[in-house]
Design a protein around this motif. Structure first.
Motif, PDB file in Angstrom:
ATOM      1  N   HIS A  24     -10.103 -11.316  16.215  1.00 43.49           N
ATOM      2  CA  HIS A  24     -10.284 -10.361  15.130  1.00 43.49           C
ATOM      3  C   HIS A  24      -8.975  -9.618  14.949  1.00 43.49           C
ATOM      4  CE1 HIS A  24     -10.634  -7.519  18.419  1.00 43.49           C
ATOM      5  NE2 HIS A  24     -11.621  -8.224  18.921  1.00 43.49           N
ATOM      6  N   ARG A  25      -8.890  -8.854  13.877  1.00 36.56           N
ATOM      7  CA  ARG A  25      -7.650  -8.118  13.634  1.00 36.56           C
ATOM      8  C   ARG A  25      -7.445  -7.029  14.674  1.00 36.56           C
ATOM      9  NH1 ARG A  25      -9.079  -4.303   8.450  1.00 36.56           N
ATOM     10  NH2 ARG A  25     -10.849  -3.206   9.373  1.00 36.56           N
ATOM     11  N   ASP A  26      -6.199  -6.577  14.809  1.00 33.83           N
ATOM     12  CA  ASP A  26      -5.893  -5.400  15.608  1.00 33.83           C
ATOM     13  C   ASP A  26      -5.959  -4.179  14.710  1.00 33.83           C
ATOM     14  OD1 ASP A  26      -5.397  -6.505  18.187  1.00 33.83           O
ATOM     15  OD2 ASP A  26      -3.528  -7.343  17.439  1.00 33.83           O
ATOM     16  N   PRO A  27      -6.371  -3.036  15.272  1.00 30.57           N
ATOM     17  CA  PRO A  27      -6.530  -1.860  14.409  1.00 30.57           C
ATOM     18  C   PRO A  27      -5.189  -1.325  13.924  1.00 30.57           C
ATOM     19  CG  PRO A  27      -6.971  -1.287  16.700  1.00 30.57           C
ATOM     20  CD  PRO A  27      -6.802  -2.777  16.657  1.00 30.57           C
ATOM     21  N   HIS A  28      -5.244  -0.679  12.784  1.00 27.79           N
ATOM     22  CA  HIS A  28      -4.111   0.046  12.219  1.00 27.79           C
ATOM     23  C   HIS A  28      -3.564   1.014  13.275  1.00 27.79           C
ATOM     24  CE1 HIS A  28      -1.787   2.212   9.278  1.00 27.79           C
ATOM     25  NE2 HIS A  28      -2.392   3.333   9.586  1.00 27.79           N
ATOM     26  N   GLY A  29      -2.266   0.949  13.514  1.00 25.96           N
ATOM     27  CA  GLY A  29      -1.646   1.871  14.460  1.00 25.96           C
ATOM     28  C   GLY A  29      -1.520   1.316  15.867  1.00 25.96           C
ATOM     29  N   TYR A  30      -2.037   0.115  16.094  1.00 29.32           N
ATOM     30  CA  TYR A  30      -1.958  -0.468  17.439  1.00 29.32           C
ATOM     31  C   TYR A  30      -0.529  -0.882  17.771  1.00 29.32           C
ATOM     32  CZ  TYR A  30      -2.330  -4.169  20.973  1.00 29.32           C
ATOM     33  OH  TYR A  30      -2.150  -4.975  22.081  1.00 29.32           O
ATOM     34  N   THR A  31      -0.079  -0.509  18.947  1.00 30.65           N
ATOM     35  CA  THR A  31       1.209  -0.954  19.467  1.00 30.65           C
ATOM     36  C   THR A  31       0.935  -1.840  20.673  1.00 30.65           C
ATOM     37  OG1 THR A  31       2.140   1.164  18.824  1.00 30.65           O
ATOM     38  CG2 THR A  31       3.443  -0.169  20.328  1.00 30.65           C
ATOM     39  N   ILE A  90       0.859  -3.671  24.131  1.00 29.80           N
ATOM     40  CA  ILE A  90       1.371  -3.416  25.480  1.00 29.80           C
ATOM     41  C   ILE A  90       0.880  -4.522  26.394  1.00 29.80           C
ATOM     42  CG2 ILE A  90       1.405  -0.895  25.195  1.00 29.80           C
ATOM     43  CD1 ILE A  90      -1.016  -0.829  27.108  1.00 29.80           C
ATOM     44  N   GLU A 100       0.819  -1.213   0.000  1.00 32.33           N
ATOM     45  CA  GLU A 100       0.000   0.000   0.000  1.00 32.33           C
ATOM     46  C   GLU A 100       0.850   1.259   0.000  1.00 32.33           C
ATOM     47  OE1 GLU A 100      -2.908  -0.138   3.076  1.00 32.33           O
ATOM     48  OE2 GLU A 100      -3.695  -2.066   2.394  1.00 32.33           O
ATOM     49  N   GLY A 102      -7.548  -5.372   1.556  1.00 35.50           N
ATOM     50  CA  GLY A 102      -8.474  -5.635   2.652  1.00 35.50           C
ATOM     51  C   GLY A 102      -7.882  -6.553   3.708  1.00 35.50           C
ATOM     52  N   HIS A 103      -6.564  -6.765   3.670  1.00 34.67           N
ATOM     53  CA  HIS A 103      -5.953  -7.690   4.620  1.00 34.67           C
ATOM     54  C   HIS A 103      -5.721  -7.015   5.966  1.00 34.67           C
ATOM     55  CE1 HIS A 103      -5.627 -10.301   1.241  1.00 34.67           C
ATOM     56  NE2 HIS A 103      -4.869  -9.435   0.589  1.00 34.67           N
TER      57      HIS A 103
END
Lengths: 386, 386
Positions: free
Chosen positions: B275-282, B284, B223, B231-232
């Motif tokens: 489910h997936r983790d959101p874009h930008g997740y770090t 912890i 991307e 959509g991955h």
């Protein structure tokens, strides 16, 4: 002691000395759920000394209340909760003054036929805006909730808070509350001349009952303060704007979980919540064909997916912003981590109640706030029963 | 030109000059999927000049391959993919040398009866370890996959990479690749004497075919480099350790999506991906009764929920760590954002292929890597067919 029937006191800033040491009940959070619960508590338990604590002003401006869609709809309400939903509707419409109540149908647009659905083209004469919003060939059927309405949840929270104070509740603003065994620690906040928010003073207050109505911050607050564990979750929801004309007679639309809520002459988009966001997630904007925008990626994907059936989403009518700050958003509590769960309350420790609104607070929130107030007051009857 | 049949060249560090300007195909990523695809490409298209690029060493040590559970099981494989799963099993067992292959049944423990399930107590004589691990009253039934096995996916990746080079593929290590129109930009990395990783030199290389096998980093790479949208999704999975004895004959256990994989005399816990983790997740760490631990909160909740049926989870046998770094974890690609999706490849632009392993790579990964290699080579036959 103040005379019965007198209004409560309000501490808006740290210049007003606060020296109270105990209350019968303390409600933390003056969003819609907390303010409503405080109001109902004054009605149902007038003998209980009550303090409502809010981190900001009245109503809370940072949580889900102000950004809530304000859509009442009976669609997706389970049969056993319909009486509560109807009661919430009647209260919201009639009891809290001007909450911008606007009866308007909600159209759930469908790709295939379903029970009670009508052909989308048959709705075009009644709702001419549909022609510009929807591809009727892609969404040929619609379910219509004729009893739906839009309103401002922030106005409900404000009215409830004011009425609670008028009925004798004390109100402490600009105060960050922490749970302690048997009560709360209240950090009264102030702003320095370098615009830093700092704690001016801390007070310990004892309370027989503590109601945590801090929205998505409620479960972590209970956990950090008291070492409990809860199964509740939270999700960050943004409400981007679609600048396609709407008016008083424009219906609310829903397409595969995405709600288009007529507002301010255009539409506010209320995206679906698919699942909770993980602990520690900080929202950031996404990218649209490589360009940074203010809508988070997951929401962008939901919008991109629906561009085919809702053509205005693919035009400049959609405000995508340049950074997260451009698109209004708020954290939402997800009771039990489940986006489909109705509002609920839960006694997580003796006398300590969590009160959670979540995605369905517009339709059921007032009834659940009432239910908790009645429980605390020892009142058996519920106005929506029998 | 080198003679046919000669081994490829390997550039391990920036002291070795790299001056190539074009390849027939470039594979980015020497985890299991990329290394296997490179190996199969050498077999199926020996005339195609091939470069395998890896950000670190061989095999990749930071992605999902090294932390993959290494559990082959036919449970949950759809009927139309069973031949590929069987082929992956046979290849893994026989073709790549010592991959710590260990045939051992997988027991899926159930709260209620299901087709083909046997009573859990009937398995106790055969698997005496069960008595210490499981409450058979809470999990009275079990489905047994007698054909399951455990192995080391990292060993498969290493063998595939080495064999690809022996068969003529060039290998460029310690190189960060970026997609460009028509090829890749290769940033060769080095470490300064202050331990900083920096780009020593950048090379543009043209390639007719680019295969992006960078795991969870693949879709964002495509991307950002080319302004595409995919959509991955991805999810961060940690594999905590449970120090309860296991041996060669100990079965793999699965309870409501949580896998207990016998390893190093104890168990590695492979949590479910919801489910997936959101874009930008770090990622912890979470908290257990107020104390910071190294397991992320969502995984902690999954473990806490299963403590009743798997009593050792509630003891000190569970290593919870003190910070995230204490608990091994890696980002996993989720094809189509769906944790149940099998591995897949997708041509996202002409000649540009994404190759994604994801949660089911242990069972189907090799077949999907082969399928892409065969597609690129123009070979119609698949060894698992007819």
């Amino acid at each position: 002691m103040r005379p019965m029937g007198a209004a409560g006191r309000v501490w808006a800033h740290v210049g007003q000395p606060f020296s109270e040491r105990g209350y019968g009940a303390v409600v933390l959070g003056a969003g819609r759920m907390g303010a409503a619960c405080a109001f109902f508590l004054r009605r149902l338990a007038p003998e209980l000394r009550l303090l409502l604590v809010e981190r900001g002003g009245l109503p809370n401006e940072e949580g889900a209340t102000v950004l809530a869609p304000g859509v009442w709809t009976a669609l997706n309400v389970s049969p056993e909760r319909r009486a509560e939903a109807a009661w919430t509707r009647a209260q919201t419409e009639r009891e809290f003054g001007d909450v911008s109540w606007q009866a308007r149908p909600l159209l759930e647009l469908l790709t295939r036929e379903a029970a009670g659905a009508v052909p989308t083209p048959s709705l075009l004469p009644r709702f001419p805006e549909l022609a510009h919003l929807v591809d009727p060939e892609a969404l040929p059927f619609a379910q219509v909730d004729e009893g739906a309405a839009t309103y401002r949840p922030g106005a409900v929270a404000l009215a409830c808070g004011q009425r609670a104070v008028r009925a004798g509740a004390d109100l402490l603003l600009n105060t960050h509350a922490h749970l302690t065994p048997g009560g709360v620690r209240l950090d009264r906040l102030t702003v320095t001349n370098t615009h830093e928010v700092v704690t001016h003073e801390s007070r310990e207050v004892l309370a027989g009952v503590v109601i945590v109505a801090m929205g998505a911050d409620g479960p972590p607050g209970a956990e950090h303060g008291l070492g409990l564990h809860t199964g509740h979750g939270r999700a960050y929801r943004q409400a981007p704007r679609l600048n396609t004309p709407s008016g008083e007679a424009t219906p609310v639309l829903r397409v595969d979980g995405l709600t288009l809520r007529p507002q301010h002459g255009g539409f506010t988009l209320i995206p679906p919540i698919h699942h909770r966001d993980p602990h520690g997630y900080t929202p950031i904007g996404g990218r649209l064909t490589g360009v940074p925008v203010g809508i988070r990626r997951e929401t962008l994907e939901d919008l991109v997916e629906r561009m085919g059936v809702l053509p205005p989403l693919g035009t400049e009518a959609l405000e995508v912003g340049r950074s997260l700050a451009d698109i209004p958003g708020a954290w939402l509590a997800l009771p039990d981590g489940d986006p489909t769960a109705p509002p609920r309350h839960e006694e997580v420790a003796p006398g300590l109640h969590l009160l959670l609104g979540g995605p369905h607070a517009d339709t059921l929130g007032l009834a659940v706030a009432y239910d908790l107030a009645a429980k605390v007051a020892g009142v058996e009857e519920r106005p929506w029963e029998g």
